[in-house]
Design a protein around this motif. Structure first.
Motif, mmCIF file in Angstrom:
data_model
loop_
_atom_site.group_PDB
_atom_site.id
_atom_site.type_symbol
_atom_site.label_atom_id
_atom_site.label_comp_id
_atom_site.label_asym_id
_atom_site.label_seq_id
_atom_site.Cartn_x
_atom_site.Cartn_y
_atom_site.Cartn_z
ATOM 1 N N ARG A 220 42.925 87.873 11.974
ATOM 2 C CA ARG A 220 43.130 88.797 13.087
ATOM 3 C C ARG A 220 43.936 88.135 14.206
ATOM 4 O O ARG A 220 44.889 88.716 14.735
ATOM 5 C CB ARG A 220 41.777 89.272 13.623
ATOM 6 C CG ARG A 220 41.873 90.227 14.796
ATOM 7 C CD ARG A 220 40.480 90.620 15.278
ATOM 8 N NE ARG A 220 39.710 91.286 14.235
ATOM 9 C CZ ARG A 220 38.436 91.648 14.375
ATOM 10 N NH1 ARG A 220 37.795 91.379 15.510
ATOM 11 N NH2 ARG A 220 37.818 92.266 13.393
ATOM 12 N N LEU A 221 43.556 86.926 14.565
ATOM 13 C CA LEU A 221 44.272 86.232 15.640
ATOM 14 C C LEU A 221 45.670 85.825 15.195
ATOM 15 O O LEU A 221 46.614 85.810 15.996
ATOM 16 C CB LEU A 221 43.475 85.009 16.089
ATOM 17 C CG LEU A 221 42.569 85.203 17.317
ATOM 18 C CD1 LEU A 221 43.388 85.424 18.577
ATOM 19 C CD2 LEU A 221 41.593 86.366 17.113
ATOM 20 N N ARG B 23 40.298 84.444 11.898
ATOM 21 C CA ARG B 23 41.568 83.723 11.869
ATOM 22 C C ARG B 23 42.740 84.640 11.523
ATOM 23 O O ARG B 23 43.805 84.551 12.135
ATOM 24 C CB ARG B 23 41.463 82.575 10.860
ATOM 25 C CG ARG B 23 40.460 81.514 11.274
ATOM 26 C CD ARG B 23 40.064 80.626 10.110
ATOM 27 N NE ARG B 23 39.064 79.624 10.509
ATOM 28 C CZ ARG B 23 38.306 78.949 9.662
ATOM 29 N NH1 ARG B 23 38.412 79.175 8.359
ATOM 30 N NH2 ARG B 23 37.432 78.070 10.090
ATOM 31 N N ARG C 154 36.239 82.996 9.220
ATOM 32 C CA ARG C 154 35.803 82.628 10.566
ATOM 33 C C ARG C 154 35.096 81.290 10.519
ATOM 34 O O ARG C 154 34.709 80.816 9.460
ATOM 35 C CB ARG C 154 34.841 83.668 11.146
ATOM 36 C CG ARG C 154 35.461 85.030 11.423
ATOM 37 C CD ARG C 154 34.417 86.007 11.925
ATOM 38 N NE ARG C 154 35.003 87.279 12.303
ATOM 39 C CZ ARG C 154 35.276 88.268 11.467
ATOM 40 N NH1 ARG C 154 34.995 88.112 10.177
ATOM 41 N NH2 ARG C 154 35.817 89.393 11.892
ATOM 42 N N ALA D 29 43.078 78.913 21.807
ATOM 43 C CA ALA D 29 43.395 79.892 20.768
ATOM 44 C C ALA D 29 42.648 79.588 19.482
ATOM 45 O O ALA D 29 42.164 80.503 18.800
ATOM 46 C CB ALA D 29 44.904 79.908 20.523
ATOM 47 N N VAL E 118 39.003 80.706 19.878
ATOM 48 C CA VAL E 118 38.872 82.161 19.813
ATOM 49 C C VAL E 118 39.024 82.648 18.374
ATOM 50 O O VAL E 118 38.305 83.537 17.917
ATOM 51 C CB VAL E 118 39.905 82.831 20.736
ATOM 52 C CG1 VAL E 118 39.895 84.346 20.552
ATOM 53 C CG2 VAL E 118 39.621 82.486 22.191
ATOM 54 N N ALA E 119 39.971 82.054 17.630
ATOM 55 C CA ALA E 119 40.176 82.448 16.237
ATOM 56 C C ALA E 119 38.949 82.166 15.389
ATOM 57 O O ALA E 119 38.591 82.949 14.506
ATOM 58 C CB ALA E 119 41.395 81.725 15.664
ATOM 59 N N VAL F 136 48.818 80.384 19.234
ATOM 60 C CA VAL F 136 47.861 81.028 18.343
ATOM 61 C C VAL F 136 48.231 80.774 16.884
ATOM 62 O O VAL F 136 47.388 80.442 16.043
ATOM 63 C CB VAL F 136 47.805 82.544 18.623
ATOM 64 C CG1 VAL F 136 46.899 83.246 17.612
ATOM 65 C CG2 VAL F 136 47.316 82.804 20.047
ATOM 66 N N ALA G 207 47.807 88.793 15.678
ATOM 67 C CA ALA G 207 48.061 88.984 17.105
ATOM 68 C C ALA G 207 49.090 87.976 17.625
ATOM 69 O O ALA G 207 49.968 88.324 18.426
ATOM 70 C CB ALA G 207 46.755 88.855 17.886
ATOM 71 N N GLY G 208 48.986 86.743 17.167
ATOM 72 C CA GLY G 208 49.938 85.726 17.593
ATOM 73 C C GLY G 208 51.360 86.041 17.143
ATOM 74 O O GLY G 208 52.318 85.859 17.911
#
Length: 497
Positions: free
Chosen positions: A85-86, A83, A198, A74, A77-78, A123, A89-90
């Motif tokens: 955005r993820l 960061r 990012r 996770a 991907v972040a 995440v 989502a988390g």
């Protein structure tokens, strides 16, 4: 003076520190609290869903599996896709998992919901640290991370009490419903309160992600199934061996790929390696011991769920004092000294508890050990997080946070599995005497493991403050990173003031 080093993206690097602290603090508290209150609710879940002890184990382990296995993935991907955005989502996934858990009418659905919660937590948790760190310049970060540690300590302190109170007043389903309005409010405020950031723009390491996830899944599955299925069973041995082989393949692959998910060169830094070793040992010894001590309060001393939570406040409540104090002292005296002291206090507390716990002893005799452990844990948390992030460049903080969290969680899983096995081999649940006999042997081992952590902490190297403050500016590739705009600098400076 605020740090004006280039951001990792064209947007503001820091965002608003106050708002970032609020959002990440609430998220940290919600996730930490949820896992603790579930442990308190296990007897009620067993009765309400008519499940067995194996069903209860998987209620806890389904969360642990997805959480520990997906932490590193996770984080990677972040770093690639954003960061904030993820993080959003988390939060959404964790909230959805909470709804499913609250609506569960069978153990199968509850286990699936807990796995979904674990995915969301994997995440969110490392990103609370990464986003908070990015919101503060290095010279002010230690204090912010001290508050972060205190919030985690507050969740630890209040978790058993809140869980016992909710179960007593309403029902076990409400420990999950409690997350839903918090999650919805978080999803509303995140877009305006957090700045996107990012890591370096590089390809996602798909093969590394698959190898790491599968390898960690095998190891964690073997650990959590060891006591139930038998440590020499084909299921457990196959999981452990297969997991280790896949992790070894992951390490080899990381040395050969141009864009590794986990840059192994980070472990060439003595401090980063030592901090992760210390985290593994502390979580192994301490949380394996806590697993048994909380049961001792109920099984031997006769306290109910709420009563045990209140009694544990003399332990967990001390983290609220130790965490901010540890952050302040670490700035003045150095993180190595404070982390070592925190681990030494915890080892001493466990030794004390191993010496004084017996069948007829009262709660008052336990309080000195609880105080030592709680204060020691508080001293440990904040400085450790800051040391881990300070050992890497600012653009690699997300990966470093994910790696440190994954290693800590694996330490906790391994500690509970091993110390529970020692407990059952030397005693068990047959009688109060048998329980105390098994707990004595396990807590002595836990104390020894934490003491090894204190020795490992001596290898931590405190970086000079000036060097730490300049590191992000010198390590960020200027050619690939756009300079901050005047608005970016103004925002960073104004919120610092």
């Amino acid at each position: 003076m605020a740090d004006n080093s280039p951001p990792t993206t064209g947007e503001a690097t820091y965002g608003n520190p106050t708002r970032t602290s609020i959002v990440t603090g609430v998220a940290l508290f919600m996730i930490s609290l949820d896992n603790l209150v579930v442990t308190t609710a296990l007897p009620q879940i067993r009765e309400g869903l008519h499940t067995t002890i194996e069903g209860l184990e998987w209620t806890v382990n389904a969360y642990t599996l997805t959480f520990a296995v997906l932490l590193l993935t996770a984080s990677a991907v972040a770093e690639r896709f954003g960061r904030r955005r993820l993080f959003s989502a988390g939060i959404a996934v964790f909230t959805a998992g909470s709804v499913l858990a609250a609506l569960s009418h069978g153990i199968g659905l509850l286990v699936a919901a807990r796995a979904l919660q674990g995915l969301g937590a994997a995440v969110v948790l490392p990103l609370t640290l990464t986003l908070l760190s990015a919101a503060y310049p290095p010279d002010k970060r230690a204090g912010a991370l001290g508050i972060w540690g205190a919030i985690g300590g507050l969740a630890v302190a209040l978790g058993p009490v809140i869980g016992g109170l909710i179960i007593h007043v309403v029902s076990w389903q409400w420990i999950f419903w409690l997350n839903v309005p918090i999650g919805i409010v978080m999803l509303v405020v995140i877009p305006g309160w957090l700045a996107e950031s990012r890591g370096p723009a590089r390809p996602l390491d798909v093969l590394g992600t698959v190898l790491a996830s599968a390898g960690l899944f095998g190891v964690v599955l073997g650990l959590v199934r060891g006591n139930a299925a038998g440590w020499t069973s084909a299921e457990v041995l196959g999981s452990l061996v297969g997991g280790v082989v896949l992790l070894a393949a992951f390490l080899v692959q990381q040395t050969r790929t141009a864009a590794p998910m986990l840059p192994l060169r980070m472990f060439r830094d003595r401090t980063f390696t030592a901090v992760n070793a210390v985290s593994l040992l502390m979580y192994f010894g301490m949380f394996g011991s806590i697993f048994l001590i909380t049961q001792f309060l109920q099984e031997v001393q006769g306290a109910g769920a709420l009563g045990a939570g209140v009694r544990m406040l003399s332990w967990t409540g001390l983290t609220l004092i130790g965490a901010p104090m540890g952050a302040v002292l670490a700035e003045k005296l150095g993180g190595r000294l404070i982390v070592t002291l925190g681990l030494a206090l915890q080892a001493a507390g466990l030794v004390y508890l191993a010496l004084v716990t017996d069948v007829t002893g009262g709660y008052a005799a336990l309080v000195p050990g609880f105080v030592l452990n709680g204060f020691g844990m508080g001293l440990f948390f904040g400085p450790t997080a800051n040391l881990a992030l300070s050992a890497v460049s600012r653009e690699e903080e997300g990966i470093a946070s994910g790696a440190n969290n994954a290693i800590r969680e694996l330490g906790g899983v391994f500690g509970i599995a091993v110390l529970a096995s020692v407990f059952t081999s030397q005693g068990g649940y047959g009688s109060p005497t048998a329980f105390v006999d098994g707990m004595h042997a396990a807590v002595w081992i836990g104390a020894g493991i934490v003491a090894l952590g204190a020795i490992a902490a001596l290898f931590i190297k405190d970086a000079p403050k000036a060097a730490a403050a300049e590191a992000p500016a010198t390590e960020t590739p200027a050619a690939k990173t756009p300079a901050p705009t005047g608005a970016d600098r103004e925002l960073a400076l104004s919120v610092d003031d």
